[in-house]
Design an enzyme around this catalytic site. Structure first.
Site, PDB file in Angstrom:
ATOM      1  N   ASP A  43      -3.548  -4.462  -4.772  1.00  0.00           N
ATOM      2  CA  ASP A  43      -2.774  -3.226  -4.941  1.00  0.00           C
ATOM      3  C   ASP A  43      -1.329  -3.441  -5.367  1.00  0.00           C
ATOM      4  O   ASP A  43      -0.652  -2.477  -5.726  1.00  0.00           O
ATOM      5  CB  ASP A  43      -2.764  -2.378  -3.664  1.00  0.00           C
ATOM      6  CG  ASP A  43      -4.051  -1.624  -3.444  1.00  0.00           C
ATOM      7  OD1 ASP A  43      -4.748  -1.341  -4.426  1.00  0.00           O
ATOM      8  OD2 ASP A  43      -4.364  -1.305  -2.286  1.00  0.00           O
ATOM      9  N   ASP A  80       0.819  -1.220   0.000  1.00  0.00           N
ATOM     10  CA  ASP A  80       0.000   0.000   0.000  1.00  0.00           C
ATOM     11  C   ASP A  80       0.851   1.267   0.000  1.00  0.00           C
ATOM     12  O   ASP A  80       0.396   2.329   0.402  1.00  0.00           O
ATOM     13  CB  ASP A  80      -0.955  -0.003   1.199  1.00  0.00           C
ATOM     14  CG  ASP A  80      -2.071   1.015   1.069  1.00  0.00           C
ATOM     15  OD1 ASP A  80      -2.456   1.325  -0.075  1.00  0.00           O
ATOM     16  OD2 ASP A  80      -2.550   1.507   2.107  1.00  0.00           O
ATOM     17  N   ASP A 113     -12.265   1.461   5.760  1.00  0.00           N
ATOM     18  CA  ASP A 113     -11.122   1.744   4.898  1.00  0.00           C
ATOM     19  C   ASP A 113     -10.025   2.511   5.623  1.00  0.00           C
ATOM     20  O   ASP A 113      -8.914   2.619   5.122  1.00  0.00           O
ATOM     21  CB  ASP A 113     -11.567   2.565   3.684  1.00  0.00           C
ATOM     22  CG  ASP A 113     -12.549   1.823   2.798  1.00  0.00           C
ATOM     23  OD1 ASP A 113     -12.402   0.592   2.669  1.00  0.00           O
ATOM     24  OD2 ASP A 113     -13.448   2.467   2.235  1.00  0.00           O
TER      25      ASP A 113
END
EC number: 3.2.1.4
Length: 359
Positions: free
Chosen positions: A192, A154, A339
């Site tokens: 990701d 991330d 989130d």
């Protein structure tokens, strides 16, 4: 995240893809409880397109059955595995809450993916994975598991962390694969890792792509019944022609059953199935796709990716989605888990779950 979103031809390779899909596949389910066991959920980032109409969510059965049309899916027609998760712990602890019936009906009843994230854990990962896959096998169901341990995860944002080095990740990959057993399992590869690869320097980029190929190979070597799907972001992020070569570098043609789109995001099913088709066409065809429909029932709120208000759950998880080239609709992100803007990333919020359920 600053980038869009949250939380991979020569003729011989084309033939190999067809052979891999012809072996049959499995549906996915999710252990939310193992999300707690494994760590956090990913935080998406999104840009872009204004919402487009989403298909209505299907009814909320607790199991999926039926026979998939021949040649349309790499997954077998099985029930998806539903594991215990944060939503179930909350429901058990709050039976009198006025929100509980709706949350139980729309979210608690559905299979969701199991994430293996959090702290680097080579000593326990094999057992953790085996607990999920063995329980699913005993139930005759198909689990969906999500390895999320890539270094520089991330880009250091909400869901940062991962293995301390690529050498450590290679060790972890083999240990993860060792827990997959011999029954069908869906593996959604490192959300990701490819869409956010631009935050890495050239050496780190090369190491990441080799690491992803290594994990995919370890998975398919350990369990030939496993189906690996590479994350590609979503329809408002990378152009199909731009992301396809990176997927090839990461080994999708050798080891992948297809791609995964919309993980932890809100893009409509219509937009995502069209995007998946375009990416697969860039790869030469012969692959499938899974779409995360966990929170896309009424599309995105502009470009907001982090706990936007007013969103709804989308199509129920199924391995029979009825869309050519799409192997499954999955709930990869766990509805109600945050989130990172309305609370700690991956924590369960009954208020958010109630909102997503239509309350």
């Amino acid at each position: 995240m600053e980038n869009p979103r949250t939380t991979p031809t020569p003729t011989p390779l084309r033939r190999r893809r067809s052979e891999r899909r012809a072996r049959g596949g499995r549906v996915l389910t999710a252990l939310t409880g193992v999300t707690l066991l494994a760590g956090l959920a990913i935080a998406p980032a999104a840009t872009g397109a204004s919402p487009s109409p989403a298909p209505p969510a299907s009814p909320a059965p607790s199991a999926d059955s039926g026979t998939a049309d021949a040649g349309t899916t790499a997954l077998p027609s099985m029930e998806l595995y539903r594991a215990e998760a944060g939503v179930h712990a909350w429901l058990d602890a709050n039976p009198g809450d006025h929100r509980a019936p709706l949350i139980a009906e729309r979210i608690g009843s559905q299979p969701q993916a199991v994430w293996f994230a959090g702290a680097y854990n080579p000593g326990t990962i094999t057992q953790q994975v085996a607990e999920v896959t063995s329980a699913a096998a005993a139930a005759g169901q198909l689990p969906v598991v999500v390895p999320y341990m890539i270094p520089f995860r991330d880009c250091g944002n909400h869901s940062g962390g991962g293995a301390p080095s690529f050498a450590a990740y290679a060790e972890w990959s083999g240990l993860f694969a060792a827990g997959l057993g011999s029954e069908p399992v869906v593996v959604v590869l490192e959300p990701d890792a490819i869409p956010l690869i631009d935050c890495l320097d050239n050496q780190q980029r090369a190491e990441r792509l080799a690491a992803l190929a290594g994990l995919a190979e370890a998975v398919t070597d350990a369990n030939p019944e496993a189906r690996v799907y590479y994350d590609v972001g979503h329809s408002a992020w990378h152009a199909p022609a731009a992301i396809a070569p990176t997927l090839v570098e990461a080994g999708i043609l050798e080891h992948g059953a297809g791609i995964a789109t919309n993980i932890s995001n809100y893009r409509t099913t219509t937009d995502e199935t069209a995007y998946a088709s375009a990416v697969i066409a860039e790869l030469g065809g012969g692959l499938g796709a899974v779409v995360d429909t966990s929170r896309n029932g009424n599309g995105p709120l502009g470009s907001e990716w982090c706990d936007p208000p007013g969103r709804l759950v989308g199509n129920n998880p199924t391995v029979n989605p009825g869309v050519p080239g799409v192997d499954a609709f999955l709930w990869i992100k766990l509805p109600g888990e945050l989130d990172g803007c309305d609370g700690p990333v991956g924590s369960f919020s009954p208020a958010k779950a109630y909102e997503l359920a239509g309350g």
